[in-house]
Design an enzyme around this catalytic site. Structure first.
Site, PDB file in Angstrom:
ATOM      1  CD  GLU A 138     -33.155  16.403 -10.038  1.00 42.77           C
ATOM      2  OE1 GLU A 138     -33.541  17.433  -9.470  1.00 42.77           O
ATOM      3  OE2 GLU A 138     -33.659  15.291  -9.836  1.00 42.77           O
ATOM      4  CE  LYS A 178     -39.057   6.143 -12.844  1.00 45.35           C
ATOM      5  NZ  LYS A 178     -39.521   7.090 -13.872  1.00 45.35           N
ATOM      6  CD  GLN A 182     -30.813   7.750  -6.732  1.00 45.26           C
ATOM      7  OE1 GLN A 182     -30.987   7.530  -7.931  1.00 45.26           O
ATOM      8  NE2 GLN A 182     -31.173   8.881  -6.169  1.00 45.26           N
TER       9      GLN A 182
END
Length: 194
Positions: A138, A178, A182
């Site tokens: 991020e 979630k 990835q």
């Protein structure tokens, strides 16, 4: 206890920690392993929404996120992604990481980049035991100048701690995970929170 360079190398050799592609010996130092920037990014697009109501119904939160997040941006080799002052972007590490149930990882940004205003992870720097996949970064540019970020530049360092026992529910076994497996700069999935 944090793992030392010798312990990290031993874990990589025995396969209890997997970093793919495997880092060169020079990338392991002290208590960390350097990681490189991948070539995938996502940014917030121009939008007219005044805010995202994170407490609203999941479907509305997801619709708002879909409106403001860009599609995947792939930067060709040798080119740069420009992060302007005050901008947030998601990126991904070049490496994929797999951790066992008894080791937690931590991502640290580089001091040299922080001194230019680059935050490599806004808040999420813990990598749960049982993690498998690439690490989403991020980025935030808190400096005064645009920063050119090139794929394959050293962007941060991973360090690891061995736990007193394996966790009961490693990340890759949780139904609520979630971001399991990835492989790209995945946008926020906060709408999936229960």
């Amino acid at each position: 206890m944090r793992l030392t360079d010798l312990e990290i190398a031993a874990c990589l050799e025995e396969g209890s920690i997997v970093i793919d592609p495997r880092p060169d010996a020079e990338a392991i130092s002290g208590v960390s392993v350097d990681v490189k920037l991948g070539n995938q990014f996502r940014v917030f697009q121009d939008h007219t929404a005044p805010y995202i109501d994170l407490s609203g119904p999941s479907s509305e939160v997801q619709e708002a996120l879909d409106r403001v997040m860009s599609d995947k941006i792939v930067i060709p080799e040798g080119e740069a992604f420009f992060l302007h002052p005050g901008e947030l972007a998601l990126a991904v590490t070049h490496e994929s990481l797999t951790l066992p149930a008894d080791i937690v990882g931590w991502l640290d940004g580089r001091s040299s980049l922080a001194r230019l205003g680059l935050m490599v992870h806004v808040t999420a720097h813990r990598i749960d035991p049982g993690w498998q996949g690439k690490i989403v970064l991020e980025f935030f540019n808190s400096g005064k100048l645009p920063l050119a970020l090139k794929p394959m530049m050293t962007i941060g360092a991973l360090n690891f701690e061995r736990l007193s026992s394996p966790v009961a529910r490693p990340y890759n076994k949780r139904k609520s995970a979630k971001y399991r497996d990835q492989q790209e700069a995945v946008a926020s999935r906060i709408s999936q929170d229960k």
